[in-house]
Design a protein around this motif. Sequence first.
Motif, PDB file in Angstrom:
ATOM      1  N   LYS A 169       0.832  -1.208   0.000  1.00  0.00           N
ATOM      2  CA  LYS A 169       0.000   0.000   0.000  1.00  0.00           C
ATOM      3  C   LYS A 169       0.865   1.257   0.000  1.00  0.00           C
ATOM      4  O   LYS A 169       0.584   2.226  -0.728  1.00  0.00           O
ATOM      5  CB  LYS A 169      -0.919   0.003   1.226  1.00  0.00           C
ATOM      6  N   HIS A 172       1.211   4.015  -3.118  1.00  0.00           N
ATOM      7  CA  HIS A 172       0.916   5.439  -2.899  1.00  0.00           C
ATOM      8  C   HIS A 172       2.096   6.332  -3.274  1.00  0.00           C
ATOM      9  O   HIS A 172       1.905   7.374  -3.917  1.00  0.00           O
ATOM     10  CB  HIS A 172       0.544   5.680  -1.431  1.00  0.00           C
ATOM     11  N   LYS A 176      -2.430   8.560   6.577  1.00  0.00           N
ATOM     12  CA  LYS A 176      -3.777   8.723   6.051  1.00  0.00           C
ATOM     13  C   LYS A 176      -4.146   7.655   5.012  1.00  0.00           C
ATOM     14  O   LYS A 176      -5.301   7.552   4.614  1.00  0.00           O
ATOM     15  CB  LYS A 176      -3.927  10.115   5.425  1.00  0.00           C
ATOM     16  N   ILE A 177      -3.141   6.875   4.600  1.00  0.00           N
ATOM     17  CA  ILE A 177      -3.402   5.807   3.631  1.00  0.00           C
ATOM     18  C   ILE A 177      -4.274   4.752   4.293  1.00  0.00           C
ATOM     19  O   ILE A 177      -4.036   4.355   5.436  1.00  0.00           O
ATOM     20  CB  ILE A 177      -2.085   5.183   3.131  1.00  0.00           C
ATOM     21  N   ASP A 178      -5.287   4.290   3.571  1.00  0.00           N
ATOM     22  CA  ASP A 178      -6.223   3.304   4.108  1.00  0.00           C
ATOM     23  C   ASP A 178      -5.492   2.060   4.615  1.00  0.00           C
ATOM     24  O   ASP A 178      -4.715   1.436   3.886  1.00  0.00           O
ATOM     25  CB  ASP A 178      -7.222   2.903   3.021  1.00  0.00           C
ATOM     26  N   GLY A 179      -5.708   1.716   5.888  1.00  0.00           N
ATOM     27  CA  GLY A 179      -5.116   0.520   6.468  1.00  0.00           C
ATOM     28  C   GLY A 179      -3.728   0.707   7.033  1.00  0.00           C
ATOM     29  O   GLY A 179      -3.109  -0.258   7.492  1.00  0.00           O
ATOM     30  N   GLY A 207      -2.193   3.974   9.150  1.00  0.00           N
ATOM     31  CA  GLY A 207      -2.288   4.543  10.493  1.00  0.00           C
ATOM     32  C   GLY A 207      -0.931   4.828  11.116  1.00  0.00           C
ATOM     33  O   GLY A 207       0.105   4.387  10.632  1.00  0.00           O
TER      34      GLY A 207
END
Length: 366
Positions: free
Chosen positions: A25, A29, A46-49, A51
Amino acid sequence: MNEDDILYVLALQHVANVGDVGAKKLIAHCGSAQAVFNEKKHVLAKIDGIGKVRLNDLGLAIHLKAAEEELRFIKNNHIECLYFEADNYPEKLKHCIDGPILLFQSGNVQLESQRIISIVGTRKITTSGIAFCEKLVEELSPFNPVIVSGFAYGTDITAHKAAIKNKLQTVGCLAHGLNQIYPKAHKKYVHEVDNHGGFLTDFWSTAVFDRNNFLKRNRIIAGLSSATIVIESAARGGSLVTADIANSYNRDVFAVPGRPTDSLSIGCNNLIKQQKAQLLSTPFDVAYMLNWELETEQKSIQKQLFVELDTQEQIIFNFLKTSDKQLLDTIAINCNLPIFKTASLLLNMELKGVVRPLPGKVFELI
């Protein structure tokens, strides 16, 4: 990939809590592993998954230092690195969400455009289990499959040795770095495996040897292959974990059935009963379900005049000539031959372009 690219991928591998899914991920990005380290943490968080927790120690210098040491080991030992976005990365593993971002390879593994199957099972394999495994590999050898396993005791080493005996490529997936071999008793097979394929792992040379490594390793065994075959298994075991992973990847799973009273058949019987695996009784089951076709020219014109058949093959030929399509069991009964022998003879006749298999273990003359 150049050395700088590998260095930063290694550094990202070294960051605790990121993992392969998280790393993919981040790379997606940012565009590259190096760009991940150059990006601000609050943006990455802020990337999904992802944190903040996963990124707590991302900026520590220890990751690049450790990566430099591992890269030195890789270069000194002529290890090939397979990056998950590169062309040399195993194609089937690319489709696994938790596939390693970086694999380490020794030997001469060639997986491009190959038929690949994994064979797993108990470390306490029985005599009948060994015989089945050896016969399975032998009878599948005309299809030239790559045999993948875990290089452990029992079923694993039986599968590797059977592949070598039949001049097939074989791949050992290790639960540790390429600086060691476990079990030590199998060091005598390393040279032969390297010459007939090689080894793959996603563990560093500095990785602490741990039993949990075997479970992590199993996702590679399942992910590399079109199908996973379980020879024997108790009610619980690593091979059942591999079967579950293969199912999660939507790959075919086969299990060899056994008597309900046999402790090492419980796992296989349960896989079949729970519809997590297809029943495997002959190699034809694998070839048919995977849609494998023999790489031989099928000639139908006056085949009986140009193909040399032995006595038992001729008996089968004569029976099918007068009875059209027939089940394997029916052929065996009418030709007065054991089923296992009939299956072997039919495979030879298929190689000669005389018969072809149909769904449901049915055969007909070409």
